[in-house]
Design a protein around this motif. Sequence first.
Motif, PDB file in Angstrom:
ATOM      1  N   SER A  95      10.680  -0.444  -0.048  1.00 21.69           N
ATOM      2  CA  SER A  95      12.038  -0.546   0.508  1.00 21.69           C
ATOM      3  C   SER A  95      12.976  -1.356  -0.391  1.00 21.69           C
ATOM      4  N   TYR A  96      12.821  -1.224  -1.690  1.00 22.50           N
ATOM      5  CA  TYR A  96      13.670  -1.873  -2.693  1.00 22.50           C
ATOM      6  C   TYR A  96      13.526  -3.394  -2.716  1.00 22.50           C
ATOM      7  N   GLY A  97      12.570  -3.928  -1.985  1.00 24.12           N
ATOM      8  CA  GLY A  97      12.357  -5.370  -2.023  1.00 24.12           C
ATOM      9  C   GLY A  97      11.692  -5.779  -3.321  1.00 24.12           C
ATOM     10  N   PHE A  98      12.132  -6.908  -3.880  1.00 17.80           N
ATOM     11  CA  PHE A  98      11.572  -7.368  -5.155  1.00 17.80           C
ATOM     12  C   PHE A  98      11.609  -8.884  -5.207  1.00 17.80           C
ATOM     13  N   LEU A 128      -0.512  -5.259   2.692  1.00 15.62           N
ATOM     14  CA  LEU A 128       0.167  -4.472   3.709  1.00 15.62           C
ATOM     15  C   LEU A 128       1.675  -4.541   3.499  1.00 15.62           C
ATOM     16  N   THR A 129       2.395  -3.673   4.201  1.00 12.38           N
ATOM     17  CA  THR A 129       3.850  -3.624   4.074  1.00 12.38           C
ATOM     18  C   THR A 129       4.487  -4.915   4.585  1.00 12.38           C
ATOM     19  N   GLY A 130       5.415  -5.466   3.811  1.00 11.20           N
ATOM     20  CA  GLY A 130       6.131  -6.676   4.221  1.00 11.20           C
ATOM     21  C   GLY A 130       5.934  -7.820   3.240  1.00 11.20           C
ATOM     22  N   PHE A 131       7.003  -8.535   2.981  1.00  2.00           N
ATOM     23  CA  PHE A 131       6.945  -9.605   1.986  1.00  2.00           C
ATOM     24  C   PHE A 131       6.146 -10.811   2.445  1.00  2.00           C
ATOM     25  N   VAL A 152       4.463  11.711 -14.039  1.00  2.00           N
ATOM     26  CA  VAL A 152       5.599  11.601 -13.124  1.00  2.00           C
ATOM     27  C   VAL A 152       5.126  11.133 -11.753  1.00  2.00           C
ATOM     28  N   TYR A 153       5.863  10.186 -11.183  1.00  2.00           N
ATOM     29  CA  TYR A 153       5.698   9.775  -9.793  1.00  2.00           C
ATOM     30  C   TYR A 153       7.010  10.062  -9.080  1.00  2.00           C
ATOM     31  N   GLN A 154       6.949  10.792  -7.994  1.00  2.00           N
ATOM     32  CA  GLN A 154       8.144  11.064  -7.190  1.00  2.00           C
ATOM     33  C   GLN A 154       7.882  10.569  -5.777  1.00  2.00           C
ATOM     34  N   GLU A 155       8.736   9.679  -5.284  1.00  2.00           N
ATOM     35  CA  GLU A 155       8.505   9.012  -4.002  1.00  2.00           C
ATOM     36  C   GLU A 155       9.564   9.414  -2.972  1.00  2.00           C
ATOM     37  N   SER A 156       9.166   9.361  -1.705  1.00  2.00           N
ATOM     38  CA  SER A 156      10.145   9.553  -0.636  1.00  2.00           C
ATOM     39  C   SER A 156       9.667   8.850   0.626  1.00  2.00           C
ATOM     40  N   LEU A 157      10.605   8.595   1.513  1.00  2.00           N
ATOM     41  CA  LEU A 157      10.300   8.065   2.849  1.00  2.00           C
ATOM     42  C   LEU A 157      11.043   8.913   3.865  1.00  2.00           C
ATOM     43  N   TYR A 158      10.298   9.507   4.797  1.00  2.00           N
ATOM     44  CA  TYR A 158      10.895  10.305   5.860  1.00  2.00           C
ATOM     45  C   TYR A 158      10.672   9.582   7.181  1.00  2.00           C
ATOM     46  N   ASN A 159      11.753   9.347   7.928  1.00  2.00           N
ATOM     47  CA  ASN A 159      11.686   8.688   9.229  1.00  2.00           C
ATOM     48  C   ASN A 159      11.903   9.707  10.338  1.00  2.00           C
ATOM     49  N   ILE A 162       0.812  -1.216   0.000  1.00  2.00           N
ATOM     50  CA  ILE A 162       0.000   0.000   0.000  1.00  2.00           C
ATOM     51  C   ILE A 162       0.846   1.267   0.000  1.00  2.00           C
ATOM     52  N   VAL A 163       2.118   1.181   0.411  1.00  2.00           N
ATOM     53  CA  VAL A 163       2.977   2.372   0.441  1.00  2.00           C
ATOM     54  C   VAL A 163       3.895   2.447  -0.773  1.00  2.00           C
ATOM     55  N   THR A 164       3.705   1.547  -1.728  1.00  2.00           N
ATOM     56  CA  THR A 164       4.552   1.489  -2.919  1.00  2.00           C
ATOM     57  C   THR A 164       3.913   2.286  -4.051  1.00  2.00           C
ATOM     58  N   THR A 165       4.733   2.846  -4.909  1.00  2.00           N
ATOM     59  CA  THR A 165       4.263   3.703  -5.993  1.00  2.00           C
ATOM     60  C   THR A 165       3.145   3.067  -6.817  1.00  2.00           C
ATOM     61  N   ASP A 166       2.146   3.873  -7.157  1.00  2.00           N
ATOM     62  CA  ASP A 166       1.062   3.406  -8.015  1.00  2.00           C
ATOM     63  C   ASP A 166       1.484   3.317  -9.474  1.00  2.00           C
ATOM     64  N   LEU A 167       2.708   3.739  -9.780  1.00  2.00           N
ATOM     65  CA  LEU A 167       3.220   3.518 -11.131  1.00  2.00           C
ATOM     66  C   LEU A 167       3.242   2.024 -11.455  1.00  2.00           C
ATOM     67  N   GLN A 168       3.465   1.201 -10.437  1.00  2.00           N
ATOM     68  CA  GLN A 168       3.426  -0.253 -10.668  1.00  2.00           C
ATOM     69  C   GLN A 168       2.057  -0.695 -11.167  1.00  2.00           C
ATOM     70  N   ALA A 169       1.006  -0.135 -10.586  1.00  2.00           N
ATOM     71  CA  ALA A 169      -0.351  -0.480 -11.014  1.00  2.00           C
ATOM     72  C   ALA A 169      -0.609   0.015 -12.438  1.00  2.00           C
ATOM     73  N   ASP A 170      -0.106   1.199 -12.766  1.00  2.00           N
ATOM     74  CA  ASP A 170      -0.261   1.726 -14.120  1.00  2.00           C
ATOM     75  C   ASP A 170       0.431   0.824 -15.140  1.00  2.00           C
ATOM     76  N   LEU A 171       1.645   0.379 -14.807  1.00  2.00           N
ATOM     77  CA  LEU A 171       2.392  -0.491 -15.724  1.00  2.00           C
ATOM     78  C   LEU A 171       1.712  -1.853 -15.853  1.00  2.00           C
ATOM     79  N   ALA A 172       1.179  -2.374 -14.750  1.00  2.00           N
ATOM     80  CA  ALA A 172       0.464  -3.649 -14.811  1.00  2.00           C
ATOM     81  C   ALA A 172      -0.712  -3.548 -15.778  1.00  2.00           C
ATOM     82  N   LYS A 173      -1.464  -2.473 -15.667  1.00  2.00           N
ATOM     83  CA  LYS A 173      -2.606  -2.277 -16.557  1.00  2.00           C
ATOM     84  C   LYS A 173      -2.166  -2.167 -18.008  1.00  2.00           C
ATOM     85  N   GLU A 174      -1.055  -1.463 -18.237  1.00  2.00           N
ATOM     86  CA  GLU A 174      -0.540  -1.287 -19.598  1.00  2.00           C
ATOM     87  C   GLU A 174      -0.219  -2.630 -20.254  1.00  2.00           C
TER      88      GLU A 174
END
Length: 254
Positions: free
Chosen positions: A71-74, A40-43, A119-126, A19-31
């Motif tokens: 978090s760069y997990g793939f 939820l967050t976590g593999f 454009v999608y621009q992402e960040s994580l602030y802790n 849910i916290v990952t870019t929606d660009l992935q959803a756009d590409l999936a649809k394409e």
Amino acid sequence: ASRKAKGKLPAAPLIVKTIVTTDLQADLAKEYGAHCDETLTGFKWICQLIEDYETGKQLPKRTFICGGEESYGFLADAFVRDKDGVLSCCLASEMVAAYKADGKTVIDVLNSMFTRHGVYQESLYNLTLPGKDGAEAIKRMMDRMRTNPPQVIDGIPVAKLRDFEMRQELACEAGAFKKVGDLSLPKSDVLQFILNDGTKISVRPSGTEPKIKFYVSVREQEARGKTGPALEAIKQRCTARVKRIEEIFVALAK
């Protein structure tokens, strides 16, 4: 992904994102004609969804292609069932080599995605607050944002608030948040603000560290069809907006 790969996908292809990952992935999936599910967050959640589709618990049946999180997990294919850095490095190396052979860089390809989808621009602030006092402060922050959520963020109205702790979705209408639906994902202490322009800000306490995390995903649809300096200007504008939203939420938290 290369457009040549479009014809090589299996029937009912599945891509999974958190849910916290870019929606660009959803756009590409649809394409590419793939279905995109959110977890939820976590593999562990991504891999649980793979299992559910394979066993028929989740229908209709789909074939898992890949999944990823902020978090760069793939994970590609389903034989590892966890973050797979080794395979990810191999795929990235093949990708770089293939695009280089075509006279392109990965930035060129990313820009072409932005041209097609915006454009999608992402960040994580802790925000780190250690100790017992810090844990209590983080809880107060979440309670405050849950009971008195902002209606406008960086000049853009909030369209929806997704409260995963209460498992409900609320719409901001006439100066108030009203429940419009239920969320099907498991209970989790996450608040997600979705703005009218598609920008998404997610807030959650860390499950392993004394931190509260702010995930910002700025979306700029105006970039569709843009290239060169015009696209670069939009990217810079999005980067500046991400920083402003980070500052807004740090102030809200305090």
